[in-house]
Design a protein around this motif. Structure first.
Motif, PDB file in Angstrom:
ATOM      1  N   SER A 182     -11.617 -38.583 -41.433  1.00 29.83           N
ATOM      2  CA  SER A 182     -11.620 -39.811 -40.645  1.00 29.83           C
ATOM      3  C   SER A 182     -10.362 -39.946 -39.798  1.00 29.83           C
ATOM      4  O   SER A 182      -9.307 -39.395 -40.123  1.00 29.83           O
ATOM      5  N   TYR A 183     -10.497 -40.694 -38.705  1.00 35.10           N
ATOM      6  CA  TYR A 183      -9.377 -41.029 -37.828  1.00 35.10           C
ATOM      7  C   TYR A 183      -8.579 -39.787 -37.396  1.00 35.10           C
ATOM      8  O   TYR A 183      -7.355 -39.749 -37.492  1.00 35.10           O
ATOM      9  N   ASP A 184      -9.315 -38.786 -36.943  1.00 37.14           N
ATOM     10  CA  ASP A 184      -8.711 -37.604 -36.324  1.00 37.14           C
ATOM     11  C   ASP A 184      -7.720 -36.905 -37.251  1.00 37.14           C
ATOM     12  O   ASP A 184      -6.668 -36.438 -36.826  1.00 37.14           O
ATOM     13  N   ALA A 185      -8.074 -36.821 -38.519  1.00 36.07           N
ATOM     14  CA  ALA A 185      -7.166 -36.212 -39.493  1.00 36.07           C
ATOM     15  C   ALA A 185      -6.881 -34.751 -39.171  1.00 36.07           C
ATOM     16  O   ALA A 185      -5.790 -34.249 -39.475  1.00 36.07           O
ATOM     17  N   TYR A 284       1.664 -44.554 -31.946  1.00 34.63           N
ATOM     18  CA  TYR A 284       0.560 -45.423 -32.362  1.00 34.63           C
ATOM     19  C   TYR A 284      -0.775 -44.801 -31.976  1.00 34.63           C
ATOM     20  O   TYR A 284      -0.958 -44.350 -30.841  1.00 34.63           O
ATOM     21  N   LEU A 285      -1.669 -44.784 -32.957  1.00 39.81           N
ATOM     22  CA  LEU A 285      -3.031 -44.325 -32.724  1.00 39.81           C
ATOM     23  C   LEU A 285      -3.873 -45.524 -32.323  1.00 39.81           C
ATOM     24  O   LEU A 285      -4.023 -46.480 -33.095  1.00 39.81           O
ATOM     25  N   LEU A 286      -4.424 -45.481 -31.104  1.00 39.75           N
ATOM     26  CA  LEU A 286      -5.263 -46.570 -30.592  1.00 39.75           C
ATOM     27  C   LEU A 286      -6.705 -46.086 -30.565  1.00 39.75           C
ATOM     28  O   LEU A 286      -7.011 -45.049 -29.981  1.00 39.75           O
ATOM     29  N   TRP A 287      -7.592 -46.859 -31.210  1.00 40.78           N
ATOM     30  CA  TRP A 287      -8.995 -46.470 -31.304  1.00 40.78           C
ATOM     31  C   TRP A 287      -9.829 -47.552 -30.598  1.00 40.78           C
ATOM     32  O   TRP A 287      -9.863 -48.702 -31.015  1.00 40.78           O
ATOM     33  N   HIS A 332     -10.138 -42.412 -28.516  1.00 41.94           N
ATOM     34  CA  HIS A 332      -8.834 -42.737 -29.080  1.00 41.94           C
ATOM     35  C   HIS A 332      -7.714 -42.080 -28.283  1.00 41.94           C
ATOM     36  O   HIS A 332      -7.911 -41.078 -27.583  1.00 41.94           O
ATOM     37  N   TYR A 333      -6.548 -42.674 -28.435  1.00 43.18           N
ATOM     38  CA  TYR A 333      -5.382 -42.256 -27.653  1.00 43.18           C
ATOM     39  C   TYR A 333      -4.134 -42.509 -28.484  1.00 43.18           C
ATOM     40  O   TYR A 333      -4.067 -43.488 -29.243  1.00 43.18           O
ATOM     41  N   VAL A 334      -3.141 -41.620 -28.369  1.00 42.67           N
ATOM     42  CA  VAL A 334      -1.879 -41.777 -29.088  1.00 42.67           C
ATOM     43  C   VAL A 334      -0.788 -42.172 -28.107  1.00 42.67           C
ATOM     44  O   VAL A 334      -0.482 -41.428 -27.157  1.00 42.67           O
ATOM     45  N   ALA A 335      -0.241 -43.348 -28.313  1.00 41.28           N
ATOM     46  CA  ALA A 335       0.894 -43.810 -27.507  1.00 41.28           C
ATOM     47  C   ALA A 335       2.172 -43.321 -28.175  1.00 41.28           C
ATOM     48  O   ALA A 335       2.453 -43.659 -29.330  1.00 41.28           O
ATOM     49  N   LYS A 336       2.958 -42.526 -27.445  1.00 44.02           N
ATOM     50  CA  LYS A 336       4.096 -41.829 -28.028  1.00 44.02           C
ATOM     51  C   LYS A 336       5.385 -42.647 -27.956  1.00 44.02           C
ATOM     52  O   LYS A 336       5.724 -43.205 -26.913  1.00 44.02           O
ATOM     53  N   ASN A 337       6.111 -42.684 -29.076  1.00 43.15           N
ATOM     54  CA  ASN A 337       7.492 -43.146 -29.155  1.00 43.15           C
ATOM     55  C   ASN A 337       7.747 -44.404 -28.327  1.00 43.15           C
ATOM     56  O   ASN A 337       8.495 -44.387 -27.350  1.00 43.15           O
TER      57      ASN A 337
END
Length: 626
Positions: A182-185, A284-287, A332-337
């Motif tokens: 789940s959640y792009d593990a 942050y992982l944004l779904w 989903h998208y990961v917002a970095k630092n």
């Protein structure tokens, strides 16, 4: 990783529910509760268990809480149970991913009007930090927090650490197994924790397990998006449908259909905008959740919009083009630092009106370094064998989180590879310990200093004592018995050996004595049974350490060899004699006659030989013819 302050609390009106799930493991613990019960949502709440210490209490105003499990709590006074206390729950031995959820309330249960400061860790990683004072609503009403973490050792550890002698508190604890993918593990890996900073259902009130009769197989509770909408957003429209939305409740995330049957949108010139409060310097992982549930949109290109995160355009979405109508679509998208504590998300129209069904935001928290598993096993064995008192707080991981103090009397360091923590020192002198030293101490392969002096320890020194890393050993003033193990003598780095005032016996290994010869310090006094070095009695020739000495063993071995050789020689002689012994058992009369005839033949032979001899010398004249 240094601990971060969780400035956003995931608030819910009521707790989660045990519903049908594709997985087997789930716990719902009523912390402080004395009985197991089933609530009106058919969730079975377990009486308080799996804790390492602490005490129980009831909130000051029980009638304010409608749910039974919210009325009780467990607190951990550091003066009696130590600064670190845990819940340790059995999980799948093969490892797995779990959703952890806690309910925390203070409600002035202790009458001090001082909500405590403390931190919470899951699997050795700090995930929540609560600082006093709390807001009035958090203090009196309580709050829920949740996260997703991987457990790989068969035990889920949730630990609490006191700050400034405040007692940590917890109202409920839930641990639910979820899909490991789940959640792009696969991309995020198993070495991170996903801490929930917002799980929004657009156009709906709060719902989910424990809040409604709606199902979520992962037991997520969904918040209304209304309080997170930007003040700049106007003209919000809510649309909904009772038509089934395909693609919901699918592996590995099992997002519920209800999530996609509602959505929000704005006019064609408007922007959907949300603002979340987060912690800086984290990813942050944004779904994002979408479904085209407007029957007026029948083809691609009719609704197109851009997704912007903190002002950056990160994707263009056309839901109908991606999956068609009345089908779930996730991205989903990961917002970095992030450099600020504000996370802004905008859906800006390109064609038509933007649409959104749901949004989730998770802080991606890297796992803190943990203690090497074998050394955790060793330390827990020592905790039991040494009978460590509860006040010392030997709970959870001995060294992790690194930002917390290690177990009392224990010093840790990072291993050479830099990927784990190891035990380097144990200093428990004069602690009133009355147990024994577990042989699992051999697993502490980085231990440099061991001080267990001035206790009442009994038993023998374990064979595993004497790691190559060991530099200082002080076991003086105990009641230890037996001999000094050879393994201790093999430690090449020893510079201090204090074994005085015990009941040890036997020969002292030469290598131990050499510690003092080469500039170290050694004290073996007041052990009446020790022998074999200056200032100690001589050891018996054949007896040492309560058993045969090496010389005795050699002597017995040589004696046995001599005896065996003698026996073999006697056997050989007997066998040879039997081979030449022909006993035919003849009658006595025949034996007498044979003897007489043999004597006659021998006499005759002698006469003939004598005559031939004389003849040869000419003593007998030749006979004349007749």
């Amino acid at each position: 990783m240094s601990p971060f302050i969780l400035s956003f609390f995931f608030l819910l009106l009521s707790p989660p529910l045990s519903l049908s799930t594709p997985f087997n493991i789930s716990y719902h613990i009523d912390c402080g509760g004395s009985t197991t019960f089933t609530d009106h949502f058919k969730t079975t709440w377990l009486s308080d268990r799996y804790f390492t210490g602490g005490s129980t209490s009831v909130v000051s105003e029980p009638l304010q809480f409608s749910l039974q499990q919210e009325k009780t709590l467990r607190f951990f006074p550091p003066t009696t149970t130590g600064p670190k206390n845990c819940y340790i729950l059995p999980t799948a031995a093969h490892g797995g991913r779990y959703l952890f959820r806690t309910f925390t309330t203070y409600d002035n249960y202790d009458g001090k009007n001082h909500p405590p400061s403390f931190e919470v860790s899951v699997e050795g990683t700090v995930v929540f930090s609560y600082q006093s004072p709390w807001t009035e609503s958090l203090s009196s009403d309580g709050f829920y927090s949740d996260l997703i973490a991987f457990v790989d050792d068969g035990d889920a550890d949730v630990c609490f650490y006191s700050i400034a002698t405040d007692p940590p508190i917890i109202g409920t604890l839930e641990v639910v197994e979820i899909d490991p993918d789940s959640y792009d593990a696969s991309n995020l890996g198993n070495d991170t924790v996903l801490v929930n900073y917002g799980r929004l259902s657009c156009g709906q009130e709060q719902w989910g397990p424990g809040l409604s009769n709606d199902t979520d197989f992962v037991w997520r509770s969904w918040q209304s998006d209304a309080k997170f909408r930007s003040k700049n957003m106007n003209g919000v429209k809510v649309i909904s449908t009772t038509t089934a939305v395909h693609g919901a409740n699918q592996k590995p995330n099992y997002f519920p259909m209800k999530l996609y049957q509602h959505a929000v949108t704005v006019g064609s010139s408007g922007v959907l905008e949300y603002e979340l409060t987060v912690d800086a310097k984290l990813d942050y992982l944004l779904w994002f959740h979408f479904a085209e549930i407007d029957s007026k949109v029948t083809k691609s290109g009719q609704r197109v919009f851009d997704v912007q995160v903190n002002g950056e355009n990160v994707n263009r979405i056309d839901v109908f083009k991606a999956v068609g109508g009345f089908k779930a679509h996730d991205w989903h998208y990961v917002a970095k630092n992030l450099s600020s504590t504000s996370l802004t998300i905008k859906l800006a129209p390109v064609v038509g009106e933007p649409i959104l069904s749901g949004l989730e935001a998770y802080a991606i928290v890297p796992n803190d370094l943990a203690t090497v598993p074998d050394q955790v096993v060793a330390m827990r064995a020592l905790k039991d064998s040494l009978r460590i008192p509860g006040r010392m707080g030997w709970n959870g991981d001995p060294c992790a989180p690194a930002s917390w103090d290690a177990w009392e009397g224990v010093i840790c360091r990072t291993n050479q590879e830099g990927n784990a923590l190891v035990i380097s020192q144990i200093d428990l002198g004069s602690q009133g310990l009355k147990g024994f030293i577990s042989d699992r101490i051999s697993l502490l392969t980085n231990l440099a200093v061991l001080n267990l002096s001035s206790n009442s320890l009994m038993g023998s020194l374990p064979e595993g004592l004497g790691q190559q890393s060991l530099v200082k050993l002080d076991l003086s003033n105990n009641e230890l018995t037996g001999s000094i193990p050879d393994s201790l003598a093999s430690s090449r780095n020893l510079r201090l050996v204090l074994l005085n005032d015990n009941k040890l016996e036997g020969r002292v290994p030469e290598e131990i004595y050499s510690v003092g010869v080469h500039g170290g310090a050694i004290d073996l006094s007041a052990n009446k049974g020790l022998c074999g070095m200056p200032s100690l009695p001589e050891c018996p020739l054949f007896w040492s350490n309560g058993r045969l000495s090496r010389g005795g063993k050699i002597g017995i071995g040589l004696s046995c060899m001599v005896v065996v050789m003698v026996l073999l020689l006697v056997a050989y002689i007997c066998i040879r004699r039997k081979r030449n012994d022909y006993d035919f058992g003849l009658p006595h009369e025949l034996m007498s006659m044979a003897a007489k005839r043999n004597r006659y033949h021998r006499q005759k032979s002698l006469m003939v030989l004598e005559m031939e001899s004389q003849h040869a010398k000419g003593l007998i004249p030749p006979s004349k013819p007749q």
